[in-house]
Design an enzyme around this catalytic site. Structure first.
Site, PDB file in Angstrom:
ATOM      1  N   SER A  48       0.844  -1.196   0.000  1.00 48.65           N
ATOM      2  CA  SER A  48       0.000   0.000   0.000  1.00 48.65           C
ATOM      3  C   SER A  48       0.883   1.250   0.000  1.00 48.65           C
ATOM      4  CB  SER A  48      -0.933   0.002   1.215  1.00 48.65           C
ATOM      5  OG  SER A  48      -0.210  -0.251   2.401  1.00 48.65           O
ATOM      6  N   LYS A 116       4.862 -11.251   3.174  1.00 49.35           N
ATOM      7  CA  LYS A 116       3.437 -11.483   2.915  1.00 49.35           C
ATOM      8  C   LYS A 116       3.222 -11.662   1.415  1.00 49.35           C
ATOM      9  CE  LYS A 116       0.097  -8.159   3.262  1.00 49.35           C
ATOM     10  NZ  LYS A 116      -0.447  -8.152   1.874  1.00 49.35           N
ATOM     11  N   GLU A 118      -0.001 -12.354  -1.536  1.00 48.02           N
ATOM     12  CA  GLU A 118      -1.439 -12.373  -1.796  1.00 48.02           C
ATOM     13  C   GLU A 118      -1.807 -13.631  -2.578  1.00 48.02           C
ATOM     14  OE1 GLU A 118      -2.702  -8.812  -3.812  1.00 48.02           O
ATOM     15  OE2 GLU A 118      -1.931  -7.498  -2.222  1.00 48.02           O
ATOM     16  N   GLU A 185      -9.040  -9.550   3.888  1.00 48.93           N
ATOM     17  CA  GLU A 185      -9.361  -8.158   3.536  1.00 48.93           C
ATOM     18  C   GLU A 185     -10.735  -8.083   2.866  1.00 48.93           C
ATOM     19  OE1 GLU A 185      -6.267  -5.929   1.625  1.00 48.93           O
ATOM     20  OE2 GLU A 185      -7.589  -4.234   1.195  1.00 48.93           O
TER      21      GLU A 185
END
Ligand code: KIV
Length: 275
Positions: A48, A116, A118, A185
Site C-alpha cells: 500500500s 506477505k 497475496e 481483507e
C-alpha cells in the site's frame, strides 16, 4: 521496556490464548518508531506504499527496489515488533527460484522477519518452498489489491456461496502450506468468523469485522492523514490532516508577516552573550 523481539511463535500463541494480534503499516523510520513504541505486535511494510506514500493509484507499479528501500527504513526504527515485508506484484509469480530469491532479500537486505504474499491455492507451492527455506509467510485472502483488475475493482469478496467456500478452502490450504497468519481483507463478517473458526493460525482482519484473531489498518488511514479518503472499515483515531494543514498555514502566514522568526529563535554573536 521493549527488549524482546516478537516472533511468529508468539503470534500463533496469541490465537490459542484468545489474545488479539495488532498489526499496523509503516513505510518509513519515524512511523515505524511510533508504531513500535505503541506496542503493536506486527509492523507491515505493505505494498500500500504505492497508494499511500508514492502517489500511485494502485499497488501494481510498486517494485522490489521500492519495497526493500522502505523495509530497511522501517527496520531501523523497530526494536520489538515483528516486521513483515509485502512481496510486490509479480515478485512471487514467475518461477520458484526468483520467488525464493526475492523473499530472501526482504530478510537478508531489508531486515524483515517475514514476508506477505497475496493469493490462495495458486501460491501454496511457493509458500511451502519459502517456509522450507526458513522464511515465515503471512497469507492474504479476500480483496487482494494486486489482482484489482481481475477482481473488477476494490470490492468486498466472498459474498456468494461459491466464492465464500473457495476462500474458506484457500485459508485451509494456506495453513497446510505453512503460513503463520492470514490477512482477510474486505470479506463479510460471517465469512471471516467461519474462516477464523476453521483456521489454526490467526486471521488478521481489515474490513472483515470483529471476529478475526487480530486487526490491521493502514496507519495513515487511522491517523486521518488524507482528509478526503475514508473507507467504511477505517476508524479514525486522529484527524492529522487538519492539524498538519493548520500548522503549515500558520507557519506560512507568520513568515509572510514577519512574526517568525523572532530573536528568541536566533543566535547572538559572542559579544552579546557576555554578561
Ligand atoms: O499493503 C498493505 O498495506 C496491506 C494491508 C492493507 C493488509 O496489504
Amino acid at each position: 521496556m521493549f527488549d524482546k523481539r516478537i516472533t511468529t511463535a508468539d503470534i500463533r500463541r496469541k490465537k490459542k490464548e484468545g489474545r488479539p494480534v495488532t498489526v499496523l503499516t509503516a513505510y518509513d523510520y519515524p512511523t515505524a518508531r511510533l508504531v513500535d513504541e505503541a506496542g503493536i505486535d506486527i509492523v507491515l511494510v505493505g505494498d500500500s506504499l504505492g497508494n499511500v506514500v508514492l502517489g500511485y493509484d494502485s499497488t501494481i507499479p510498486v517494485t522490489m527496489a521500492d519495497m526493500l528501500h522502505h523495509t530497511r527504513a522501517v527496520c531501523r526504527g523497530v526494536r520489538r515488533a515483528l516486521v513483515v515485508g509485502d512481496m510486490p506484484f509479480l515478485s512471487y509469480n514467475l518461477d520458484r527460484a526468483e520467488t525464493l530469491r526475492n523473499a530472501g532479500r526482504f530478510l537478508q537486505e531489508g531486515g524483515a522477519q517475514a514476508v506477505k504474499l497475496e493469493g490462495g491455492r495458486e501460491i501454496t507451492e511457493s509458500v511451502r518452498a519459502l517456509v522450507a527455506a526458513g522464511i515465515p509467510v503471512m497469507g492474504h485472502l479476500g480483496l487482494t489489491p494486486q489482482s484489482v483488475h481481475q477482481l473488477g475493482g476494490y470490492r468486498v469478496q466472498g459474498r456468494d456461496a461459491d466464492t465464500a467456500r473457495r476462500l474458506l478452502e484457500d485459508a485451509v490450504l494456506l495453513e497446510e502450506a505453512g503460513v503463520f497468519t492470514i490477512v482477510l481483507e474486505c470479506v463479510p463478517i460471517q465469512l471471516a468468523e467461519r474462516i477464523t473458526a476453521a483456521a489454526g493460525v490467526p486471521t488478521i482482519g481489515i474490513g472483515a469485522g470483529p471476529h478475526c484473531d487480530g486487526q490491521v489498518l493502514v496507519t495513515h488511514d487511522l491517523l486521518g492523514l488524507y482528509g478526503d479518503f475514508k473507507p467504511r472499515f477505517v476508524k479514525r483515531y486522529a484527524e492529522l490532516h487538519k492539524e498538519i494543514t493548520r500548522a503549515l498555514r500558520e507557519y506560512r502566514e507568520e513568515v509572510e508577516t514577519g512574526r517568525f522568526p523572532t530573536a528568541e529563535y536566533g543566535f547572538n554573536s559572542p559579544e552579546e552573550e557576555k554578561p
